[in-house]
Design an enzyme around this catalytic site. Structure first.
Site, PDB file in Angstrom:
ATOM      1  N   SER A   1       0.825  -1.218   0.000  1.00  0.00           N
ATOM      2  CA  SER A   1       0.000   0.000   0.000  1.00  0.00           C
ATOM      3  C   SER A   1       0.849   1.253   0.000  1.00  0.00           C
ATOM      4  CB  SER A   1      -0.906   0.012   1.233  1.00  0.00           C
ATOM      5  OG  SER A   1      -0.130   0.017   2.425  1.00  0.00           O
TER       6      SER A   1
ATOM      7  N   HIS B   1      -3.450  -4.001  -5.044  1.00  0.00           N
ATOM      8  CA  HIS B   1      -3.689  -3.475  -3.704  1.00  0.00           C
ATOM      9  C   HIS B   1      -5.148  -3.633  -3.310  1.00  0.00           C
ATOM     10  CE1 HIS B   1      -3.983   0.182  -0.834  1.00  0.00           C
ATOM     11  NE2 HIS B   1      -3.725  -0.912  -0.166  1.00  0.00           N
TER      12      HIS B   1
ATOM     13  N   GLU C   1      -6.789  -1.585  -6.338  1.00  0.00           N
ATOM     14  CA  GLU C   1      -5.930  -0.728  -7.153  1.00  0.00           C
ATOM     15  C   GLU C   1      -4.929  -1.611  -7.888  1.00  0.00           C
ATOM     16  OE1 GLU C   1      -5.687   3.488  -4.752  1.00  0.00           O
ATOM     17  OE2 GLU C   1      -4.421   1.851  -4.050  1.00  0.00           O
TER      18      GLU C   1
ATOM     19  N   ASN D   1      -4.694   6.530  -1.198  1.00  0.00           N
ATOM     20  CA  ASN D   1      -3.870   7.091  -0.125  1.00  0.00           C
ATOM     21  C   ASN D   1      -3.227   8.412  -0.512  1.00  0.00           C
ATOM     22  OD1 ASN D   1      -4.297   5.284   1.976  1.00  0.00           O
ATOM     23  ND2 ASN D   1      -2.785   3.845   1.201  1.00  0.00           N
TER      24      ASN D   1
END
Length: 514
Positions: A123, A144, A156, A194
């Site tokens: 991540s 991910h 992802e 993120n």
């Protein structure tokens, strides 16, 4: 290459919570799944844990007994890496350490065939770097998943600098065949979620550090006015303050200390004190009894006082207001006032749109600019009709009567009102503007498509709208102007609108540079 055939074997290396979740997803998609971990015996323990989760699905009626039997027959603990030789896909979910991942993939490359797809569930680490030591780096892709992997739909799919296009396509198609929603992105710090999500936490922390409102009030405004499923402070407590801050710091450092990603000193102090959230019993809030229950609930299921937002006492609604000009993204407020039976008198505008209260105090939407006395600002809402709370902020020198009238007006529209400090952009407006700015910049840098970014933010962090959808709804011009005003108030670069946002706003207004 397309999606892996269901007869293909999938191996999962690293059998913690995430690894077990990924294994469950692949197993229920029909694959034979090998579980492997470097620690002896852990693969068997993990297989038993996955079996226990499947048993619970049967008990809830979500999985048939025959399907359970078939799935368990396909779940195989593998004590040696050599046992993974026949896998068509290996997904790594080990500790977030670059050297450990590189060593693992070098070991795997010596075992599996050249046609085996390798995937890292990292991540925070660069996929390019993870693949850097491989003989065939083109077959390694980021895959991910979000925790818990069996429940959250987003995956992802990250292309490193050397990743083959065919590997990305296979990973995307396979994730879709597993019932997930894949989004493609390039290998950039934080990937999509993120990276783009940082302002949701950062702006809340900034408002708190500026002492404009307490955490419970900020959370309530973002939930009940902004439409977010959880407030940032309760979400940070759920994630873990140490984990959340580590992600923020990782993205900030990866972007060479870009001020748009600067971590919070207040959160750093919380981590240093050991107040990490629910897992330690205290973070921004204190947790007692069953911390898995309702927000802030103790054993009796009643919210403790520290979880209660600041809510204004009932005030008298003004008998009339004067509407001057267009309220922009808040124009729905004028309609709600008229529907409530309050007399609305219209006058031409000689400046920004405003609702003028009896006595002459203007009530304006937060736009980042200082509010001249005796005015009052109100916050942006996702939907003013359905919002149940609004934040208002009196400027310095505002009369108590004007504040009471603003409070009474919104209460008459069925809203709880939180009176907060007069910080530029208030709470929702500055948060949404920063989310839109980072999302727009990510599109311009070809991190992912606009559609995939919006999908990722809705599915990955449960936002009510994708930030680009939201920007279009309130207009790029409003977002640009608000950020310009914030940048003038705090000229560090944190709030400077990205070039693409400015270009879009100018184009929408018919302004073109030569």
């Amino acid at each position: 290459m397309t999606a892996l055939d269901r007869t293909s074997t999938v191996a999962v290396v690293g059998v913690g919570t995430m690894g077990q979740g990924i294994a469950q997803v692949a197993l229920l998609a029909g694959h034979r799944v090998l579980l492997h971990d470097a620690a002896p015996g852990r693969a068997r323990v993990a297989a038993d844990a996955v079996a226990g989760r499947l048993d619970r699905l049967v008990a809830k009626g979500r999985l048939g007994a025959t399907d359970l039997k078939d799935a368990l027959a396909r779940l195989v603990p593998a004590e040696s890496a050599a046992d993974l030789a026949g896998a068509s896909l290996v997904v790594e979910a080990v500790v977030e350490d670059l050297a450990a991942k590189q060593s693992l993939f070098a070991e795997l490359e010596a075992v599996v065939g050249d046609g085996c797809l390798l995937a890292t569930n990292t991540s925070s680490l660069p996929v390019t770097a993870v693949a850097g030591a491989l003989r065939l780096p083109g077959r390694l892709v980021g895959l991910h998943f979000f925790n818990p992997a069996p429940l959250l739909p987003l995956v992802e799919v990250v292309a490193g600098a050397a990743t083959d296009a065919a590997a990305v396509t296979t990973a995307c198609d396979t994730a879709a065949a597993w019932g997930k929603t894949p989004v493609r992105c390039t290998d950039t710090p934080g990937f999509v979620v993120n990276r783009v999500a940082r302002p949701f936490y950062a702006e809340a922390l900034r408002v708190y550090e500026e002492r404009a409102a307490d955490p419970a009030t900020i959370d309530a405004v973002l939930r009940e006015c902004g439409g977010f499923a959880m407030g940032p402070f309760e979400l940070m407590d759920l994630i873990g303050q140490d984990v959340n801050e580590a992600v923020t710091r990782s993205v900030w450092e990866a972007f060479f200390h870009d001020p748009k990603f600067t971590p919070s000193l207040a959160q750093r102090r919380l981590v240093e004190s050991g107040r990490l959230g629910r897992k330690t019993g205290r973070g921004w809030f204190a947790y007692g009894g069953d911390t898995g229950g309702s927000r802030g609930a103790g054993e009796a299921g009643v919210r403790r006082p520290e979880f209660q937002p600041q809510t204004a006492e009932p005030a008298v609604c003004p008998s009339y207001v004067v509407l001057r000009g267009d309220l922009g993204p808040a124009r729905a407020v004028a309609g709600l006032v008229a529907e409530s039976g309050i007399e609305v008198r219209e006058e031409p505008a000689d400046g920004p749109g405003a609702i003028v209260l009896p006595g002459g105090a203007p009530l304006r939407l937060a736009d980042g600019h200082p509010m001249p006395a005796p005015g009052v600002r109100f916050d942006l809402a996702l939907d003013y009709r359905t919002a149940t709370r609004i934040a208002v902020a009196p400027c310095d020198g505002a009369h108590a009567e004007a504040v009471d009238q603003a409070v009474g007006l919104f209460q008459a529209l069925g809203k709880d009102v939180s009176v907060v400090g007069d910080v530029p952009g208030l709470i929702v407006a500055r948060t949404v503007a920063m989310l839109a700015d980072l999302a727009t910049d990510a599109v311009a840098r070809q991190v992912a498509s606009a559609r995939d970014i919006d999908t990722a933010m809705r599915l990955g962090v449960n936002y009510p709208l994708g930030p680009l959808e939201w920007c279009e709804l309130i207009s790029a011009g409003y977002v640009r102007d608000l950020l310009d005003a914030l940048h003038r108030a705090s000229p560090t670069g944190r709030y400077a609108p990205c070039r693409e946002l400015r270009r879009r706003a100018d184009a929408a207004e018919g302004v073109f540079s030569s």
